[in-house]
Write a protein that holds these residues in place. Structure first.
Motif, PDB file in Angstrom:
ATOM      1  N   ARG A 197       1.037  -1.664   0.147  1.00 52.45           N
ATOM      2  CA  ARG A 197       0.263  -0.253   0.107  1.00 52.45           C
ATOM      3  C   ARG A 197       0.979   1.007   0.093  1.00 52.45           C
ATOM      4  O   ARG A 197       2.179   1.405   0.871  1.00 52.45           O
ATOM      5  N   GLU A 198       0.233   2.433  -0.732  1.00 50.00           N
ATOM      6  CA  GLU A 198       0.826   3.907  -0.918  1.00 50.00           C
ATOM      7  C   GLU A 198       1.760   3.822   1.175  1.00 50.00           C
ATOM      8  O   GLU A 198       0.617   3.888   1.516  1.00 50.00           O
ATOM      9  N   GLY A 199       2.761   4.698   1.088  1.00 46.95           N
ATOM     10  CA  GLY A 199       2.669   4.388   2.808  1.00 46.95           C
ATOM     11  C   GLY A 199       3.998   3.430   3.109  1.00 46.95           C
ATOM     12  O   GLY A 199       4.318   3.661   4.532  1.00 46.95           O
ATOM     13  N   HIS A 200       4.307   2.672   2.640  1.00 48.41           N
ATOM     14  CA  HIS A 200       4.752   1.377   3.208  1.00 48.41           C
ATOM     15  C   HIS A 200       5.917   1.320   3.645  1.00 48.41           C
ATOM     16  O   HIS A 200       6.892   1.692   2.476  1.00 48.41           O
ATOM     17  N   VAL A 201       6.360   1.493   4.668  1.00 46.04           N
ATOM     18  CA  VAL A 201       7.967   1.682   5.362  1.00 46.04           C
ATOM     19  C   VAL A 201       8.424   0.364   5.529  1.00 46.04           C
ATOM     20  O   VAL A 201       7.810  -0.566   6.487  1.00 46.04           O
ATOM     21  N   LEU A 202       9.625  -0.214   5.389  1.00 51.33           N
ATOM     22  CA  LEU A 202      10.858  -0.225   6.254  1.00 51.33           C
ATOM     23  C   LEU A 202      11.192  -0.426   7.103  1.00 51.33           C
ATOM     24  O   LEU A 202      11.915   0.862   7.129  1.00 51.33           O
ATOM     25  N   VAL A 203      11.199  -0.868   8.737  1.00 52.50           N
ATOM     26  CA  VAL A 203      11.582  -0.585   9.387  1.00 52.50           C
ATOM     27  C   VAL A 203      13.243  -1.212   9.416  1.00 52.50           C
ATOM     28  O   VAL A 203      12.721  -2.218  10.469  1.00 52.50           O
ATOM     29  N   VAL A 204      14.473  -1.301   9.552  1.00 46.39           N
ATOM     30  CA  VAL A 204      15.159  -1.829   9.683  1.00 46.39           C
ATOM     31  C   VAL A 204      16.369  -1.723  11.496  1.00 46.39           C
ATOM     32  O   VAL A 204      16.522  -0.406  11.155  1.00 46.39           O
ATOM     33  N   PRO A 205      16.606  -2.979  11.704  1.00 45.53           N
ATOM     34  CA  PRO A 205      17.961  -2.412  12.838  1.00 45.53           C
ATOM     35  C   PRO A 205      19.291  -1.953  11.869  1.00 45.53           C
ATOM     36  O   PRO A 205      19.701  -2.842  10.641  1.00 45.53           O
ATOM     37  N   LYS A 206      20.305  -1.430  12.455  1.00 43.88           N
ATOM     38  CA  LYS A 206      21.782  -1.250  11.635  1.00 43.88           C
ATOM     39  C   LYS A 206      22.355  -2.614  11.516  1.00 43.88           C
ATOM     40  O   LYS A 206      23.280  -3.062  11.373  1.00 43.88           O
ATOM     41  N   THR A 207      22.381  -3.231  13.044  1.00 42.60           N
ATOM     42  CA  THR A 207      23.246  -4.501  12.758  1.00 42.60           C
ATOM     43  C   THR A 207      22.918  -5.862  12.317  1.00 42.60           C
ATOM     44  O   THR A 207      21.116  -5.950  12.141  1.00 42.60           O
ATOM     45  N   GLU A 208      22.830  -6.541  11.409  1.00 41.18           N
ATOM     46  CA  GLU A 208      22.778  -7.136  10.490  1.00 41.18           C
ATOM     47  C   GLU A 208      22.301  -8.633  11.841  1.00 41.18           C
ATOM     48  O   GLU A 208      23.806  -9.453  12.698  1.00 41.18           O
ATOM     49  N   VAL A 209      21.018  -8.765  12.488  1.00 42.71           N
ATOM     50  CA  VAL A 209      20.384  -9.706  12.914  1.00 42.71           C
ATOM     51  C   VAL A 209      19.222 -10.624  11.599  1.00 42.71           C
ATOM     52  O   VAL A 209      18.658 -10.141  11.263  1.00 42.71           O
ATOM     53  N   ASP A 210      19.952 -12.003  11.744  1.00 43.40           N
ATOM     54  CA  ASP A 210      18.583 -12.201  10.689  1.00 43.40           C
ATOM     55  C   ASP A 210      17.117 -12.354  11.150  1.00 43.40           C
ATOM     56  O   ASP A 210      15.851 -12.324  10.450  1.00 43.40           O
ATOM     57  N   LYS A 211      16.730 -13.157  12.281  1.00 40.87           N
ATOM     58  CA  LYS A 211      15.493 -13.059  12.626  1.00 40.87           C
ATOM     59  C   LYS A 211      15.444 -12.151  13.848  1.00 40.87           C
ATOM     60  O   LYS A 211      15.878 -11.809  14.643  1.00 40.87           O
ATOM     61  N   ILE A 212      14.372 -11.707  13.562  1.00 43.55           N
ATOM     62  CA  ILE A 212      13.585 -10.143  14.937  1.00 43.55           C
ATOM     63  C   ILE A 212      13.950 -10.993  16.614  1.00 43.55           C
ATOM     64  O   ILE A 212      14.172 -10.573  17.661  1.00 43.55           O
ATOM     65  N   PHE A 213      13.640 -11.513  16.494  1.00 41.35           N
ATOM     66  CA  PHE A 213      13.748 -12.579  18.295  1.00 41.35           C
ATOM     67  C   PHE A 213      15.331 -13.213  18.149  1.00 41.35           C
ATOM     68  O   PHE A 213      15.161 -13.475  19.912  1.00 41.35           O
ATOM     69  N   ASP A 214      16.020 -12.819  17.467  1.00 43.79           N
ATOM     70  CA  ASP A 214      17.495 -12.841  17.878  1.00 43.79           C
ATOM     71  C   ASP A 214      18.169 -11.680  18.435  1.00 43.79           C
ATOM     72  O   ASP A 214      19.161 -11.420  18.816  1.00 43.79           O
ATOM     73  N   VAL A 215      17.015 -10.812  17.823  1.00 34.71           N
ATOM     74  CA  VAL A 215      17.232  -8.495  18.405  1.00 34.71           C
ATOM     75  C   VAL A 215      17.725  -9.200  19.955  1.00 34.71           C
ATOM     76  O   VAL A 215      17.069  -9.759  20.699  1.00 34.71           O
ATOM     77  N   SER A 216      18.381  -8.607  20.281  1.00 36.77           N
ATOM     78  CA  SER A 216      18.712  -8.144  22.472  1.00 36.77           C
ATOM     79  C   SER A 216      17.078  -7.694  22.413  1.00 36.77           C
ATOM     80  O   SER A 216      16.582  -7.274  22.277  1.00 36.77           O
ATOM     81  N   ASP A 217      17.214  -8.023  23.705  1.00 39.71           N
ATOM     82  CA  ASP A 217      16.032  -7.326  24.489  1.00 39.71           C
ATOM     83  C   ASP A 217      16.171  -5.703  24.257  1.00 39.71           C
ATOM     84  O   ASP A 217      15.140  -4.770  24.420  1.00 39.71           O
ATOM     85  N   GLU A 218      17.180  -5.258  24.647  1.00 38.45           N
ATOM     86  CA  GLU A 218      17.232  -3.376  24.467  1.00 38.45           C
ATOM     87  C   GLU A 218      16.956  -3.126  23.343  1.00 38.45           C
ATOM     88  O   GLU A 218      16.020  -2.098  23.454  1.00 38.45           O
ATOM     89  N   LEU A 219      17.061  -3.294  22.490  1.00 34.56           N
ATOM     90  CA  LEU A 219      17.282  -3.546  21.184  1.00 34.56           C
ATOM     91  C   LEU A 219      16.003  -3.196  20.025  1.00 34.56           C
ATOM     92  O   LEU A 219      15.394  -2.628  20.091  1.00 34.56           O
ATOM     93  N   LEU A 220      15.905  -4.305  21.482  1.00 32.34           N
ATOM     94  CA  LEU A 220      14.145  -4.749  20.572  1.00 32.34           C
ATOM     95  C   LEU A 220      13.171  -3.781  21.041  1.00 32.34           C
ATOM     96  O   LEU A 220      11.849  -3.454  20.117  1.00 32.34           O
ATOM     97  N   ALA A 221      13.640  -3.137  22.239  1.00 29.09           N
ATOM     98  CA  ALA A 221      12.701  -2.451  22.655  1.00 29.09           C
ATOM     99  C   ALA A 221      12.530  -1.301  21.883  1.00 29.09           C
ATOM    100  O   ALA A 221      11.818  -0.717  22.140  1.00 29.09           O
TER     101      ALA A 221
END
Length: 132
Positions: A34-58
């Motif tokens: 849809r128009e307005g679709h944005v991707l938000v990514v961490p600058k640190t390369e981590v494959d899976k979202i739940f492998d991101v540290s708790d601090e970074l996830l928050a």
């Protein structure tokens, strides 16, 4: 090997940047559902979202919040939806999408084909909404 998102963050691949800080980069999906679709990514390369540290996830959700609010201001929608699929690119990322129904987050639907001018207009609308 760096992911396509790491190359976008590094400026090796052009993008329609929406927001950035020391931890995250947000940009328009050039094949939006849809128009307005944005991707938000961490600058640190981590494959899976739940492998991101708790601090970074928050921090990730806090970073995405003003972008989601700008999406709701800039585009006619019921709300900003969030989706994490993670199959397309091995770099954790979230999709922020203006939605009116759950079907608006159906990633099997045909993607929009926006021109560079249309993408620049979407970027402008989001940046203006974030500045308000």
């Amino acid at each position: 090997m760096p992911t396509i998102f790491s190359k976008i963050i590094a400026g090796e691949i052009p993008s329609y940047r929406i927001a950035e800080n020391e931890d995250f980069f947000a940009f328009l999906d050039i094949f939006p559902i849809r128009e307005g679709h944005v991707l938000v990514v961490p600058k640190t390369e981590v494959d899976k979202i739940f492998d991101v540290s708790d601090e970074l996830l928050a921090k990730w959700l806090v970073f995405a919040k003003p972008i989601a609010r700008a999406i709701e201001k800039a585009f006619a929608c019921n709300r900003c939806g969030i989706s994490v699929i993670g199959l397309e690119v091995p770099h954790a990322h979230m999709h922020l999408v203006p939605i009116d129904s759950a079907d608006d987050l159906n990633f099997t639907r045909a993607k929009l084909k926006l021109s560079p001018d249309e993408l620049k207009d979407v970027q402008r609308r989001l940046l203006e909404a974030m500045a308000q």
